[in-house]
Design an enzyme around this catalytic site. Structure first.
Site, mmCIF file in Angstrom:
data_model
loop_
_atom_site.group_PDB
_atom_site.id
_atom_site.type_symbol
_atom_site.label_atom_id
_atom_site.label_comp_id
_atom_site.label_asym_id
_atom_site.label_seq_id
_atom_site.Cartn_x
_atom_site.Cartn_y
_atom_site.Cartn_z
ATOM 1 N N LYS A 11 -0.779 -54.739 19.113
ATOM 2 C CA LYS A 11 -0.151 -55.842 19.844
ATOM 3 C C LYS A 11 -1.174 -56.948 20.158
ATOM 4 C CE LYS A 11 3.530 -53.106 22.050
ATOM 5 N NZ LYS A 11 4.043 -52.655 23.373
ATOM 6 N N TYR A 51 12.996 -55.952 19.657
ATOM 7 C CA TYR A 51 13.239 -55.333 20.956
ATOM 8 C C TYR A 51 14.696 -55.479 21.394
ATOM 9 C CZ TYR A 51 8.226 -54.502 21.724
ATOM 10 O OH TYR A 51 6.921 -54.040 21.640
ATOM 11 N N PHE A 59 12.746 -57.056 32.428
ATOM 12 C CA PHE A 59 11.374 -57.331 32.003
ATOM 13 C C PHE A 59 11.314 -58.009 30.639
ATOM 14 C CE2 PHE A 59 11.976 -52.863 30.546
ATOM 15 C CZ PHE A 59 11.589 -52.966 29.213
ATOM 16 N N ARG A 87 3.532 -41.370 17.894
ATOM 17 C CA ARG A 87 3.922 -41.501 19.307
ATOM 18 C C ARG A 87 2.986 -40.656 20.183
ATOM 19 N NH1 ARG A 87 7.562 -45.495 20.953
ATOM 20 N NH2 ARG A 87 8.045 -44.179 22.732
ATOM 21 N N THR A 93 4.202 -44.801 27.414
ATOM 22 C CA THR A 93 4.367 -46.258 27.465
ATOM 23 C C THR A 93 3.436 -46.894 28.496
ATOM 24 O OG1 THR A 93 6.665 -46.037 26.798
ATOM 25 C CG2 THR A 93 6.048 -48.110 27.865
ATOM 26 N N ARG A 104 -3.523 -45.408 24.037
ATOM 27 C CA ARG A 104 -3.242 -46.138 25.279
ATOM 28 C C ARG A 104 -4.041 -45.572 26.449
ATOM 29 N NH1 ARG A 104 3.352 -46.302 24.342
ATOM 30 N NH2 ARG A 104 3.474 -48.358 23.329
ATOM 31 N N ASN A 114 0.057 -52.570 26.493
ATOM 32 C CA ASN A 114 -0.298 -51.192 26.139
ATOM 33 C C ASN A 114 -0.715 -51.058 24.682
ATOM 34 O OD1 ASN A 114 2.174 -51.574 25.001
ATOM 35 N ND2 ASN A 114 3.231 -49.990 26.167
ATOM 36 N N HIS A 117 2.433 -50.552 19.333
ATOM 37 C CA HIS A 117 3.844 -50.186 19.199
ATOM 38 C C HIS A 117 3.970 -49.157 18.097
ATOM 39 C CE1 HIS A 117 8.178 -50.382 18.549
ATOM 40 N NE2 HIS A 117 7.883 -50.386 17.257
ATOM 41 N N GLU A 128 12.703 -51.134 11.475
ATOM 42 C CA GLU A 128 11.509 -51.921 11.815
ATOM 43 C C GLU A 128 10.646 -52.167 10.583
ATOM 44 O OE1 GLU A 128 9.661 -49.830 15.073
ATOM 45 O OE2 GLU A 128 11.342 -50.240 16.416
HETATM 46 P P1 IDP Z 1 7.358 -47.933 23.903
HETATM 47 O O1 IDP Z 1 6.569 -49.121 23.393
HETATM 48 O O2 IDP Z 1 6.455 -46.849 24.413
HETATM 49 O O3 IDP Z 1 8.387 -47.437 22.924
HETATM 50 P P2 IDP Z 1 9.563 -49.121 25.417
HETATM 51 O O4 IDP Z 1 10.193 -48.484 26.610
HETATM 52 O O5 IDP Z 1 10.350 -49.151 24.140
HETATM 53 O O6 IDP Z 1 8.125 -48.439 25.211
HETATM 54 O O7 IDP Z 1 9.182 -50.614 25.825
HETATM 55 C C1 IDP Z 1 8.781 -51.553 24.864
HETATM 56 C C2 IDP Z 1 7.587 -52.320 25.415
HETATM 57 O O8 IDP Z 1 8.013 -53.118 26.515
HETATM 58 C C3 IDP Z 1 6.466 -51.443 25.977
HETATM 59 O O9 IDP Z 1 5.591 -50.971 24.982
HETATM 60 C C4 IDP Z 1 5.795 -52.391 26.958
HETATM 61 O O10 IDP Z 1 4.918 -53.312 26.265
HETATM 62 C C5 IDP Z 1 6.985 -53.163 27.505
HETATM 63 N N1 IDP Z 1 7.546 -52.559 28.727
HETATM 64 C C6 IDP Z 1 8.205 -51.385 28.843
HETATM 65 N N2 IDP Z 1 8.637 -51.170 30.093
HETATM 66 C C7 IDP Z 1 8.247 -52.266 30.804
HETATM 67 C C8 IDP Z 1 8.419 -52.654 32.180
HETATM 68 O O11 IDP Z 1 9.019 -51.951 32.970
HETATM 69 N N3 IDP Z 1 7.846 -53.843 32.532
HETATM 70 C C9 IDP Z 1 7.197 -54.656 31.651
HETATM 71 N N4 IDP Z 1 7.039 -54.329 30.347
HETATM 72 C C10 IDP Z 1 7.556 -53.147 29.929
HETATM 73 MG MG MG Z 2 10.164 -48.301 22.251
#
Ligand code: IDP
Ligand code: MG
Length: 155
Positions: A11, A51, A59, A87, A93, A104, A114, A117, A128
């Site tokens: 990212k 997304y 968010f 993963r 996350t 991470r 983080n 992806h 994707e």
């Molecule tokens: P993932 O990347 O571990 O699959 P997801 O829940 O799919 O996590 O969320 C996508 C991305 O959105 C996360 O990697 C993070 O960058 C961001 N994100 C997730 N939850 C939050 C939040 O509660 N606040 C702000 N950003 C978030």
């Molecule tokens: Mg995700």
């Protein structure tokens, strides 16, 4: 078990922090194959497509601003159960909760920034990969080393 492909992004935070090499090394160290790779700028349209499941969440505006804030490095990673393996290698996350030893967990302290992806399942991986790569941008990577990286029955 199955030989899988998954879509990985380093990212914008990872690119800005000069962590591309460290992240690629972690993937290579694990023995997975990188079968496609490019740097690109995520646009708001691409962000909404990528997304889609998060577009309606509170968010999302911050997430879109973050993911479009600079270039990303997109990769397709292949190996037995590559989706789950990646993963696990990425960690949770929220990087504050990610275990040490994960990408991470070792490199970040933010829920949003983080670093990486990874597709969360076979359907997402398929969509994707097709979103980020044309078929002719991917190589088939049987490679001379696969016989010492995993057994045939694990494919
Ligand atoms: P993932 O990347 O571990 O699959 P997801 O829940 O799919 O996590 O969320 C996508 C991305 O959105 C996360 O990697 C993070 O960058 C961001 N994100 C997730 N939850 C939050 C939040 O509660 N606040 C702000 N950003 C978030
Ligand atoms: Mg995700």
């Amino acid at each position: 078990m199955a030989l899988e492909r998954t879509l990985i992004l380093a990212k914008p935070d990872a690119v800005q922090r000069r962590l591309i090499g460290r992240i690629v090394s972690r993937i290579e160290d694990k023995g997975l194959s990188i079968v496609g790779m490019k740097m690109l700028q995520v646009t708001p349209d691409l962000s909404r497509q990528h997304y889609a499941e998060h577009v309606s969440k509170s968010f999302y505006p911050e997430l879109e601003a973050f993911i479009t804030s600079g270039p990303v490095v997109a990769m397709v990673v292949e190996g037995p159960e590559a989706i789950t393996v990646m993963r696990t290698l990425m960690g949770k996350t929220n990087a504050r909760e990610s275990a040490p030893g994960t990408i991470r967990g070792d490199l970040g302290a933010s829920r949003q920034m983080n670093l990486i992806h990874g597709s969360d399942g076979p359907d997402a991986a398929k969509n994707e990969i097709a979103t980020y790569f044309k078929e002719n941008e991917l190589v088939s990577a049987p490679g001379i080393l696969t016989s010492v990286l995993w057994a045939k029955e694990e494919e």
